[in-house]
Design an enzyme around this catalytic site. Structure first.
Site, PDB file in Angstrom:
ATOM      1  CG  ASP A 222      -1.979   1.101   1.196  1.00 39.17           C
ATOM      2  OD1 ASP A 222      -2.319   1.562   0.079  1.00 39.17           O
ATOM      3  OD2 ASP A 222      -2.442   1.512   2.267  1.00 39.17           O
ATOM      4  CG  ASN A 227       0.825   4.519   3.957  1.00 40.68           C
ATOM      5  OD1 ASN A 227       0.321   5.157   4.892  1.00 40.68           O
ATOM      6  ND2 ASN A 227       0.161   3.619   3.254  1.00 40.68           N
TER       7      ASN A 227
HETATM    8  N1  LIG Z   1       5.261   6.224  14.091  1.00 42.73           N
HETATM    9  C1  LIG Z   1       4.636   7.364  13.744  1.00 42.73           C
HETATM   10  N2  LIG Z   1       5.140   8.562  14.114  1.00 42.73           N
HETATM   11  C2  LIG Z   1       4.523   9.708  13.781  1.00 42.73           C
HETATM   12  N3  LIG Z   1       3.381   9.794  13.062  1.00 42.73           N
HETATM   13  C3  LIG Z   1       2.818   8.640  12.655  1.00 42.73           C
HETATM   14  C4  LIG Z   1       3.412   7.365  12.961  1.00 42.73           C
HETATM   15  N4  LIG Z   1       2.639   6.409  12.429  1.00 42.73           N
HETATM   16  C5  LIG Z   1       1.617   7.056  11.815  1.00 42.73           C
HETATM   17  N5  LIG Z   1       1.699   8.389  11.934  1.00 42.73           N
HETATM   18  C6  LIG Z   1       0.756   9.405  11.384  1.00 42.73           C
HETATM   19  O1  LIG Z   1      -0.571   8.870  11.330  1.00 42.73           O
HETATM   20  C7  LIG Z   1      -1.025   8.733   9.962  1.00 42.73           C
HETATM   21  C8  LIG Z   1      -1.797   7.447   9.758  1.00 42.73           C
HETATM   22  O2  LIG Z   1      -0.966   6.329  10.073  1.00 42.73           O
HETATM   23  P1  LIG Z   1      -0.931   5.014   9.184  1.00 42.73           P
HETATM   24  O3  LIG Z   1      -0.038   4.021   9.880  1.00 42.73           O
HETATM   25  O4  LIG Z   1      -0.570   5.359   7.787  1.00 42.73           O
HETATM   26  O5  LIG Z   1      -2.437   4.479   9.292  1.00 42.73           O
HETATM   27  P2  LIG Z   1      -3.649   4.422   8.219  1.00 42.73           P
HETATM   28  O6  LIG Z   1      -3.855   2.958   7.959  1.00 42.73           O
HETATM   29  O7  LIG Z   1      -4.789   4.995   8.945  1.00 42.73           O
HETATM   30  O8  LIG Z   1      -3.260   5.185   6.985  1.00 42.73           O
HETATM   31  C9  LIG Z   1       0.255   8.778   9.144  1.00 42.73           C
HETATM   32  O9  LIG Z   1       0.033   9.213   7.839  1.00 42.73           O
HETATM   33  C10 LIG Z   1       1.134   9.732   9.940  1.00 42.73           C
HETATM   34  O10 LIG Z   1       0.819  11.075   9.663  1.00 42.73           O
HETATM   35 MG   LIG Z   2      -1.531   5.228   5.970  1.00 41.06          MG
END
Ligand SMILES: Nc1ncnc2c1ncn2[C@@H]1O[C@H](COP(=O)(O)OP(=O)(O)O)[C@@H](O)[C@H]1O
Ligand SMILES: [Mg+2]
Length: 289
Positions: A222, A227
């Site tokens: 994905d 991401n």
């Molecule tokens: N380890 C992290 N540190 C800081 N921000 C994070 C982290 N993981 C996620 N985020 C923030 O949260 C958002 C959504 O997380 P993500 O893992 O991509 O979940 P989703 O499946 O909802 O897209 C990311 O785009 C980022 O902005």
């Molecule tokens: Mg995401």
């Protein structure tokens, strides 16, 4: 937006958690846990059951409803509470912070560990969106949002364990139920970055990490500008791995192609960098066996 489980956490008692855990076990068998089963399920006198239910209701962690007979169901905030409680018991989380990102299928909050490190806490919410709730008309306890969300947390933890630190990803710390704890990244989503001084090395760094992951036999599945987190110094981190596939999966080639295509497309549109998809794919697969 503050998470309900975080809001009420200070008021939660061990007795609430024990009763919630009993409901959680019963939720495997019942869509609505029937009122007249609660004594058997919890092994508590009627009076105590009423007391616990009134508290959990007040905190919005469970909801009552009518199926054939009156019953109860744990709300997402109830599962959040169980997970946070366990993570606190395990000395992984100490205090909860604010929202970092409300994603497509997860809410991400920051938190502090007992040793004062800042971490990211991802609450998976697979299939809880309005659209998918309408699509899944019949509630099936075995395949509800919680099971899908638990799978996502477990799978993402597993991928990060294999990837870190060879590939630039958040460090996996722990997971409980549908909640995943990783190191916090102070970066910006690539999609939000207005401009990059030197886009070529950033693209190269992303592709180097895709190749490194492929060597570890993991395909993201994905990958997109949403991401990838970037830091001002040009570092990149690839996040959001629950849908990863092993390199020997039947759709692996197709997924790798789509991942790389998404990135090249973004850099072409935004920075006018032209790379040949086939050549880039060749280079990623080179020396990886
Ligand atoms: N380890 C992290 N540190 C800081 N921000 C994070 C982290 N993981 C996620 N985020 C923030 O949260 C958002 C959504 O997380 P993500 O893992 O991509 O979940 P989703 O499946 O909802 O897209 C990311 O785009 C980022 O902005
Ligand atoms: Mg995401």
């Amino acid at each position: 937006m503050e998470l309900q489980a975080i809001k009420v956490f200070q008021e939660i008692e061990e007795g609430d958690i024990e009763f919630l855990s009993d409901l959680e076990k019963a939720a495997d068998r019942f869509e609505w846990i029937p009122d007249d089963r609660l004594t058997k399920i919890s092994d508590l006198p009627e009076q105590d059951i009423e007391y616990r239910l009134s508290r959990l209701n007040k905190f919005n962690l469970v909801t009552g409803g009518m199926a054939k007979y009156e019953g109860y169901r744990i709300l997402p905030a109830g599962y959040d509470t169980l997970a946070l409680w366990n993570l606190a018991q395990r000395d992984i989380l100490e205090a909860f912070g604010r929202a970092l990102g409300i994603g497509k299928e997860a809410d991400i909050y920051d938190a502090i560990t007992p040793t004062d490190e800042r971490v990211a806490v991802k609450f998976n919410r697979l299939g809880l969106s309005f659209k998918s709730l309408k699509e899944t008309r019949s509630y099936s306890p075995k395949h509800g949002w919680i099971d899908a969300s638990k799978d996502a947390a477990r799978r993402e933890f597993q991928a990060l364990k294999k990837l870190h630190p060879k590939v630039e990803v958040p460090e996996p710390i722990a997971y409980d139920r549908h909640v995943l704890v990783t190191s916090l990244i102070e970066g910006e989503e690539l999609s939000e970055v207005a401009d990059i001084d030197l886009p070529e090395p950033v693209l190269d760094e992303i592709l180097r990490n895709v190749k490194e992951a492929y060597k570890t036999e993991i395909i993201h599945g994905d990958l997109s500008e949403h991401n990838i987190l970037t830091k001002p110094n040009g570092e990149v981190l690839i996040i959001d791995w629950p849908q990863w596939k092993p390199a020997d999966h039947s759709e692996a080639e197709e997924l790798l192609r789509r991942d790389v295509k998404n990135i090249l497309k973004y850099f072409r549109r935004k920075f006018q960098i032209d790379r040949d998809l086939e050549e880039v794919l060749e280079e990623i697969k080179e020396n990886s066996d």
